[in-house]
Design a protein around this motif. Structure first.
Motif, short mmCIF file in Angstrom:
data_model
loop_
_atom_site.label_atom_id
_atom_site.label_comp_id
_atom_site.label_asym_id
_atom_site.label_seq_id
_atom_site.Cartn_x
_atom_site.Cartn_y
_atom_site.Cartn_z
N GLY A 53 -47.05 30.88 -52.64
CA GLY A 53 -46.61 30.26 -51.40
C GLY A 53 -45.24 30.69 -50.92
N ARG A 54 -44.60 31.60 -51.62
CA ARG A 54 -43.27 32.06 -51.23
C ARG A 54 -43.29 33.55 -50.93
NH1 ARG A 54 -39.08 29.04 -55.24
NH2 ARG A 54 -39.17 27.04 -54.19
N THR A 55 -42.49 33.92 -49.96
CA THR A 55 -42.35 35.34 -49.65
C THR A 55 -41.49 36.00 -50.71
OG1 THR A 55 -40.34 35.06 -48.34
CG2 THR A 55 -42.45 34.83 -47.17
N GLU A 56 -41.48 37.31 -50.70
CA GLU A 56 -40.63 38.04 -51.65
C GLU A 56 -39.16 37.70 -51.43
OE1 GLU A 56 -41.57 42.20 -51.41
OE2 GLU A 56 -43.65 41.85 -51.94
N GLU A 57 -38.77 37.53 -50.18
CA GLU A 57 -37.38 37.17 -49.88
C GLU A 57 -37.03 35.80 -50.43
OE1 GLU A 57 -39.61 38.28 -47.63
OE2 GLU A 57 -38.78 40.25 -47.09
N GLN A 58 -37.95 34.86 -50.29
CA GLN A 58 -37.71 33.52 -50.81
C GLN A 58 -37.62 33.52 -52.33
OE1 GLN A 58 -41.05 31.70 -48.75
NE2 GLN A 58 -39.63 30.34 -47.68
N ARG A 59 -38.44 34.33 -52.97
CA ARG A 59 -38.36 34.43 -54.43
C ARG A 59 -37.03 35.03 -54.86
NH1 ARG A 59 -42.72 37.54 -56.84
NH2 ARG A 59 -42.88 38.60 -54.87
N LEU A 60 -36.54 36.01 -54.09
CA LEU A 60 -35.24 36.60 -54.39
C LEU A 60 -34.14 35.55 -54.27
CD1 LEU A 60 -33.34 39.00 -54.94
CD2 LEU A 60 -33.37 39.44 -52.47
N VAL A 61 -34.16 34.79 -53.19
CA VAL A 61 -33.15 33.76 -52.97
C VAL A 61 -33.23 32.69 -54.07
CG1 VAL A 61 -32.47 31.86 -51.44
CG2 VAL A 61 -32.91 34.14 -50.51
N ALA A 62 -34.43 32.28 -54.42
CA ALA A 62 -34.59 31.31 -55.51
C ALA A 62 -34.01 31.86 -56.81
CB ALA A 62 -36.07 30.94 -55.68
N GLY A 63 -34.20 33.14 -57.04
CA GLY A 63 -33.64 33.77 -58.23
C GLY A 63 -32.12 33.79 -58.22
N ILE A 64 -31.54 34.04 -57.06
CA ILE A 64 -30.07 34.05 -56.94
C ILE A 64 -29.51 32.67 -57.24
CG2 ILE A 64 -28.16 34.26 -55.29
CD1 ILE A 64 -29.87 36.49 -53.92
N LEU A 65 -30.10 31.64 -56.65
CA LEU A 65 -29.61 30.28 -56.88
C LEU A 65 -29.83 29.84 -58.32
CD1 LEU A 65 -30.80 28.65 -53.54
CD2 LEU A 65 -28.44 29.23 -54.19
N THR A 66 -30.96 30.21 -58.88
CA THR A 66 -31.25 29.88 -60.28
C THR A 66 -30.26 30.56 -61.21
OG1 THR A 66 -33.59 29.58 -59.78
CG2 THR A 66 -33.01 29.97 -62.08
N GLN A 67 -29.94 31.81 -60.93
CA GLN A 67 -28.98 32.54 -61.76
C GLN A 67 -27.59 31.91 -61.67
OE1 GLN A 67 -29.81 35.25 -63.88
NE2 GLN A 67 -27.86 34.56 -64.71
N ALA A 68 -27.19 31.50 -60.48
CA ALA A 68 -25.89 30.85 -60.33
C ALA A 68 -25.85 29.56 -61.13
CB ALA A 68 -25.60 30.58 -58.85
N PHE A 69 -26.93 28.78 -61.07
CA PHE A 69 -26.98 27.53 -61.82
C PHE A 69 -26.90 27.81 -63.32
CE2 PHE A 69 -28.93 23.76 -63.67
CZ PHE A 69 -28.29 22.75 -62.97
N SER A 70 -27.62 28.82 -63.77
CA SER A 70 -27.59 29.20 -65.18
C SER A 70 -26.20 29.70 -65.59
CB SER A 70 -28.64 30.27 -65.43
OG SER A 70 -28.61 30.71 -66.76
N ASP A 71 -25.59 30.52 -64.74
CA ASP A 71 -24.27 31.07 -65.05
C ASP A 71 -23.21 29.98 -65.18
OD1 ASP A 71 -25.31 33.61 -65.02
OD2 ASP A 71 -24.35 34.21 -63.13
N MET A 72 -23.40 28.89 -64.48
CA MET A 72 -22.45 27.79 -64.53
C MET A 72 -22.30 27.26 -65.97
SD MET A 72 -22.68 24.37 -62.18
CE MET A 72 -24.23 23.78 -62.84
N PHE A 73 -23.33 27.43 -66.77
CA PHE A 73 -23.34 26.91 -68.14
C PHE A 73 -23.08 27.98 -69.20
CE2 PHE A 73 -26.11 24.01 -65.72
CZ PHE A 73 -25.38 22.84 -65.89
N LEU A 74 -22.59 29.14 -68.79
CA LEU A 74 -22.31 30.19 -69.76
C LEU A 74 -21.23 29.75 -70.75
CD1 LEU A 74 -22.21 33.38 -67.51
CD2 LEU A 74 -23.93 32.81 -69.23
N VAL A 75 -21.38 30.19 -71.98
CA VAL A 75 -20.40 29.90 -73.02
C VAL A 75 -19.78 31.21 -73.46
CG1 VAL A 75 -20.08 29.03 -75.36
CG2 VAL A 75 -21.64 27.85 -73.80
N ARG A 76 -18.48 31.22 -73.50
CA ARG A 76 -17.77 32.43 -73.93
C ARG A 76 -17.93 32.59 -75.44
NH1 ARG A 76 -11.45 34.02 -73.07
NH2 ARG A 76 -11.69 36.12 -73.84
N ASP A 77 -18.25 33.81 -75.83
CA ASP A 77 -18.34 34.14 -77.25
C ASP A 77 -18.00 35.61 -77.43
OD1 ASP A 77 -20.62 35.59 -76.50
OD2 ASP A 77 -21.98 34.01 -77.14
N ASN A 78 -18.19 36.12 -78.62
CA ASN A 78 -17.85 37.52 -78.89
C ASN A 78 -18.68 38.50 -78.07
OD1 ASN A 78 -16.00 36.69 -80.77
ND2 ASN A 78 -17.43 36.84 -82.48
#
Length: 114
Positions: A5-30
């Protein structure tokens, strides 16, 4: 072309927002010394109340028929400890490692919040 039900563009945008949400929880390590920088950039993008970051987030959200300001408010609530992030754990608490990431994101937010 549509997929689930989503266009390729919408899937790309969903991926960008999902990645930003995931990146918010990154933990610094070696292995990921830039995690702090990436996490702070994600937090700023997802929580901005005005300016170019808010405009970009709102524009991306509009492609998914989402209100970017509502998303930002929800993320701020998570970072303020007033709401819990989505969890893959059925108990709703998440794993210890994930809780550590949430705690670190909240600490970063405290340093950034006005």
């Amino acid at each position: 072309m549509k997929f689930n039900g989503r266009t390729e563009e919408q899937r790309l945008v969903a991926g960008i927002l999902t990645q930003a949400f995931s990146d918010m929880f990154l933990v610094r390590d070696n292995y990921n010394a830039s995690a702090d920088i990436d996490a702070v950039q994600a937090i700023r993008f997802l929580t901005a109340r005005s300016g170019s970051l808010a405009e970009w987030r709102d524009q991306l959200c509009s492609y998914l028929d989402l209100d970017g300001d509502v998303l930002a408010a929800r993320v701020r609530a998570i970072l303020d400890g007033k709401a819990e992030p989505p969890s893959a754990d059925k108990s709703g608490r998440g794993s210890h490692a994930f809780q550590k990431r949430v705690h670190q994101a909240r600490d970063r937010w405290k340093k950034l919040a006005p």
